[in-house]
Design a protein around this motif. Structure first.
Motif, PDB file in Angstrom:
ATOM      1  N   LYS A  19       0.846  -1.194   0.000  1.00 52.51           N
ATOM      2  CA  LYS A  19       0.000   0.000   0.000  1.00 52.51           C
ATOM      3  C   LYS A  19       0.882   1.245   0.000  1.00 52.51           C
ATOM      4  O   LYS A  19       0.387   2.356   0.096  1.00 52.51           O
ATOM      5  N   MET A  20       2.190   1.029  -0.089  1.00 50.48           N
ATOM      6  CA  MET A  20       3.123   2.171  -0.084  1.00 50.48           C
ATOM      7  C   MET A  20       3.331   2.644  -1.517  1.00 50.48           C
ATOM      8  O   MET A  20       4.363   2.416  -2.127  1.00 50.48           O
ATOM      9  N   ARG A  40       6.355   4.556  -3.450  1.00 52.33           N
ATOM     10  CA  ARG A  40       7.702   3.995  -3.542  1.00 52.33           C
ATOM     11  C   ARG A  40       8.018   3.328  -4.878  1.00 52.33           C
ATOM     12  O   ARG A  40       9.050   2.670  -5.017  1.00 52.33           O
ATOM     13  N   GLU A  89      14.505   8.610   9.483  1.00 49.03           N
ATOM     14  CA  GLU A  89      13.076   8.893   9.305  1.00 49.03           C
ATOM     15  C   GLU A  89      12.787   9.508   7.934  1.00 49.03           C
ATOM     16  O   GLU A  89      11.630   9.651   7.546  1.00 49.03           O
ATOM     17  N   LYS A 136      13.058   8.538   4.899  1.00 54.44           N
ATOM     18  CA  LYS A 136      12.351   7.705   3.930  1.00 54.44           C
ATOM     19  C   LYS A 136      10.853   7.657   4.237  1.00 54.44           C
ATOM     20  O   LYS A 136      10.015   7.763   3.353  1.00 54.44           O
ATOM     21  N   MET A 137      10.556   7.487   5.512  1.00 57.52           N
ATOM     22  CA  MET A 137       9.156   7.434   5.928  1.00 57.52           C
ATOM     23  C   MET A 137       8.489   8.786   5.685  1.00 57.52           C
ATOM     24  O   MET A 137       7.347   8.869   5.244  1.00 57.52           O
ATOM     25  N   PHE A 138       9.243   9.840   5.955  1.00 54.70           N
ATOM     26  CA  PHE A 138       8.744  11.197   5.739  1.00 54.70           C
ATOM     27  C   PHE A 138       8.436  11.421   4.258  1.00 54.70           C
ATOM     28  O   PHE A 138       7.379  11.955   3.898  1.00 54.70           O
ATOM     29  N   SER A 146       7.572   9.406   2.161  1.00 51.71           N
ATOM     30  CA  SER A 146       6.421   8.628   1.706  1.00 51.71           C
ATOM     31  C   SER A 146       5.102   9.371   1.922  1.00 51.71           C
ATOM     32  O   SER A 146       4.094   9.033   1.308  1.00 51.71           O
ATOM     33  N   VAL A 147       5.100  10.366   2.788  1.00 58.23           N
ATOM     34  CA  VAL A 147       3.859  11.140   2.959  1.00 58.23           C
ATOM     35  C   VAL A 147       3.934  12.531   2.337  1.00 58.23           C
ATOM     36  O   VAL A 147       2.911  13.155   2.076  1.00 58.23           O
ATOM     37  N   GLU A 148       5.141  13.020   2.111  1.00 53.60           N
ATOM     38  CA  GLU A 148       5.305  14.320   1.432  1.00 53.60           C
ATOM     39  C   GLU A 148       5.566  14.003  -0.027  1.00 53.60           C
ATOM     40  O   GLU A 148       6.714  13.987  -0.467  1.00 53.60           O
ATOM     41  N   GLU A 182       4.350  13.891  -4.356  1.00 54.19           N
ATOM     42  CA  GLU A 182       3.522  14.348  -5.474  1.00 54.19           C
ATOM     43  C   GLU A 182       3.709  13.356  -6.611  1.00 54.19           C
ATOM     44  O   GLU A 182       4.819  12.900  -6.872  1.00 54.19           O
ATOM     45  N   LEU A 184      -5.513  13.562  -3.874  1.00 55.64           N
ATOM     46  CA  LEU A 184      -6.457  14.191  -2.945  1.00 55.64           C
ATOM     47  C   LEU A 184      -6.366  15.714  -2.959  1.00 55.64           C
ATOM     48  O   LEU A 184      -7.155  16.380  -2.287  1.00 55.64           O
TER      49      LEU A 184
END
Lengths: 512, 512
Positions: free
Chosen positions: B290-291, B294, B429, B431-433, B435-437, B439, B455
């Motif tokens: 669901k990532m 990536r 962190e 990489k995880m960051f 994944s939410v920031e 485009e 969205l």
């Protein structure tokens, strides 16, 4: 004068013309066993003030020394019904001094106080109707996209060379700040006051550390006796590290904590890397993040309340941070709140004519989320207690120690053990994986269970309620703002039917 | 017989009653310079078959040895217009042997072939109208939620003790598999054949490794000459590790690759931990995730095409993996496709009466996403070439080496350098960051630029197009399935107005 309201003593003295930020003026106050020592400040035109916050009612004695000498008593009446006193952190949540739990539902108006009076008035009218009980706003004006107007007044007088003279605070500015904080107080709204930020074209973001501390000294003297204030050291402290080093930030944090006789809530807000919320002065997590699955992790890590103080804004501007829908803003509130955290709103609707965006300048709310946030707030405030998260299995695994993991394995049924084994093969990726394999669930002990289905469009589900207690199960549509009873009396494993659309929540409340 | 279509030679011989999985039957085939060596199989009732796939047309000579001896020639006509031949991986994308690019738009019908004829027929009718050109389905039947029916036939005959005898493949079963693969071929659909999976109550998931390889041997003899087949070693290989160790999996991978004369596409599919897609036999990434931010990272890491072969299903069942909306399924396709990957659909609408869910058993499609996926497929197929991702700055930073990072810093404007510095403080962190920031942007060289707003409800944006080329800019509503021209002729930095709702995309196509 009244308990939990700021009290002010006013004295006439010499009119100051050179420096007046750090005058020699101290007051010792007492009422019964309660004593306070506070500093006074110069309020312009030869007026000197001492402010204090009486946390008990009764006759208070004061003795003022320094550039003013005075003593006397003031009668402080017991708190009125609406006065909550200071809000304090209590484990993972907040409670006011009057004993009531305080659930923050914040909004963001960074440049609230740097607008013309008419606009501030409109903003206050909007806030009066809105569901927000906390406002994040800045001491210094903001210069950024859609924030190009000059503020009516600045925090300091200028030197002849045009630079700011922090030793000469501009009295009109600070009176304005007082008025804004008091205005919020009159609506029972907490002011989450941002002391520094980087979006600046006037030089406030590039003051020396010495100047920073002089500014803070005057600020603390003036406003720390106001009951509805929280300290937010910065908006995005980590974007200012070229000018304010980590050591400087720590000094600022300690300075604020040391100069605040009332121990207001205190935190610091990040752009990327979070502040170290485990530091003793920090009362709560104030985080900018879109990783809304991690609220429980941060609670566990810092053992403090978690407020997601920025998670994008409802609006239509170009940037990703200001272009989520009202529906998505609402979802983000539900995600955070059902997992034991608190969330903060903001609104960035493009205003081609006036550039008045709520998030920066205030004005009128246009979005679809505020009334849904009001609906959520009503639900939260009607619960039997604050919400604690129920972690999905994979998140529990992430946060478990090796010993706890072994324990989980031992107790798991065979098929489950295979799953856990397979998950553990993810190694470092486990945490990232857990962030997308997530379910939003919270509980109030065994008195209430709340699940937010978010994007899930289930037609049915199974609740695992305690066998020996009885619950009413309600279906909540977080967007339509409806509640309907699904099951009148439920215990143990209970099947529920759902209407297969996004934005649903289910609440089981104990009724026996 | 026709180029790119399976050819079959049939011989009569002794009827076998004991073992017939691994008979001694080999054929050498040649046509001009092209030679092939393939194994034949026993097809029941004393019939022996040799199948081969002629990749060139002309007169093919064959010489059969072993339990059957024969030789002769067959005339193979040039490929018809519809025959694409095998699909091959080509860098990050796919191309058929006939030279056409192949953009996989897959769906999932795990137990497709284990249903009664009537249902299989209905499924095929649905597929004929659907936008899918790849179907993931299993050799072995499935036993799981909503999959409780017994299949009409099983892959092997049984021993007297009830156990499976892999040495005696059940001919009716394998004829059925043939028919399904050929049925898909007739619709120009690739069969992504899943060789093992764990959702089993009959024992197929617990065969010994020796039995696994005997099964695969027979399978390869029978179906590897079919042009429209891909090998998916497993559905969720990592849930079977108790029975098939990592070493066994590697042996299976090598066995399939070694026994496949045509080198069909080959991958393996995970539940949690991905297969090592850098292994030489693996032709593409087939990932459950669901990532969806990536895709570009995996492309870079494995230097192969990336297919997100499971990212939840449109439907209404209880579990999170089967309860996303048609809108969300559509969004997931757009997220993956605009960043240079491919995505796979599935449908899990609760069917209280018959338990016929598309994802497992087929039947009729009920969802809202298939026609939106068709719309997307039309757009992708009309582009001047395959899509390459345009990474957002923070993702580029994640994937950069320390030297590249330093370079980025050096070349960045001052304010930007501060941002990068602040980001780098995230350390692990980051990489995880990232994944939410995120485009979602892709491009076809300088011929087309595609942005999916997901969205984001922007009212405007700015495109940075090459100065020296001219583009038409179109607004795409991915849900309403509309395209309209926003700017007739654009070059360089171009402002665009957007209708401020979710699910928008913008496509700039070169017109000069």
């Amino acid at each position: 004068m009244e308990q939990f309201r700021m009290c002010e003593l006013e004295f006439k003295g010499e009119a100051l013309t050179k420096d007046w930020a750090r005058i020699d003026l101290t007051a010792e106050l007492s009422c019964g066993d309660v004593t306070q020592k506070v500093k006074g400040f110069y309020a312009g035109d030869g007026v000197y003030k001492v402010r204090f916050l009486p946390e008990v009612s009764g006759e208070w004695r004061y003795r003022v020394t320094g550039c003013i000498t005075a003593e006397g008593t003031v009668a402080v009446a017991p708190a009125g019904k609406e006065s909550r006193g200071l809000v304090r952190a209590e484990e993972y949540h907040f409670r006011s001094q009057d004993g009531r739990l305080f659930y923050p539902f914040g909004t963001t108006i960074y440049a609230l106080m740097h607008q013309e009076d008419e606009l501030v008035k409109t903003t206050f009218e909007s806030l009066r109707e809105a569901p927000f009980n906390k406002v994040r706003f800045c001491v210094f004006p903001k210069s950024y996209d859609y924030n190009h107007n000059e503020p009516p007044v600045f925090a300091f007088e200028k030197n002849e060379d045009g630079s700011w003279d922090v030793n000469r605070p501009c009295i009109a500015f600070w009176d304005r700040l007082d008025a804004v904080i008091k205005g919020l107080e009159s609506m029972d709204i907490q002011g989450d006051l941002i002391l520094f930020h980087s979006y600046d074209r006037w030089g406030f973001a590039k003051m020396s550390q010495e100047e920073n501390l002089i500014y803070l000294d005057y600020l603390m003297r003036r406003v720390s006796a106001m009951p509805n204030l929280w300290w937010s050291l910065a908006n995005e402290y980590d974007l200012m590290l070229q000018n304010i080093s980590l050591t400087d930030w720590e000094e600022i944090e300690c300075f604020v904590a040391d100069h605040d006789p009332y121990h207001h809530l205190l935190s610091n807000h990040n752009c990327f890397k979070v502040w170290d919320y485990s530091r003793p002065n920090v009362t709560h997590v104030s985080i900018q993040t879109k990783m809304l699955t991690r609220v429980s992790e941060w609670r566990k890590k810092y053992k403090k309340p978690v407020i997601v103080d920025e998670c994008c804004y409802e609006g239509t501007v170009q940037r990703f941070w200001g272009s989520i829908s009202g529906r998505e803003m609402t979802n983000r509130f539900w995600r955070v709140v059902t997992t034991g955290g608190y969330c903060t709103h903001g609104e960035t609707f493009m205003d081609w004519e006036n550039e008045i965006l709520w998030w920066a300048r205030g004005g009128k709310l246009k979005g679809e989320s505020p009334k849904r946030i009001a609906f959520l707030r009503d639900i939260v405030e009607s619960l039997p207690g604050p919400i604690e998260p129920v972690d999905p299995m994979i998140s529990s695994l992430v946060n478990a120690t090796p010993e706890e993991r072994e324990e989980m394995m031992k107790n798991a049924p065979e098929q489950f053990a295979g799953f856990i084994n397979a998950m553990l093969r993810l190694g470092d990726e486990l945490k990232m994986f857990a962030s997308v394999e997530f379910e939003y669930q919270g509980r109030c002990g065994e008195d209430a269970y709340l699940t937010f289905y978010d994007l899930r469009t289930c037609e049915f589900d199974e609740m695992m309620l305690p066998e020996d207690k009885t619950y009413r199960i309600e279906l909540i549509d977080t967007w339509e703002m409806t509640r309907e009873t699904l099951v009148e009396k439920a215990s143990g494993k209970t099947q529920i039917r759902l209407p297969a659309r996004e934005g649903l929540a289910v609440l089981a409340t104990r009724i026996d």
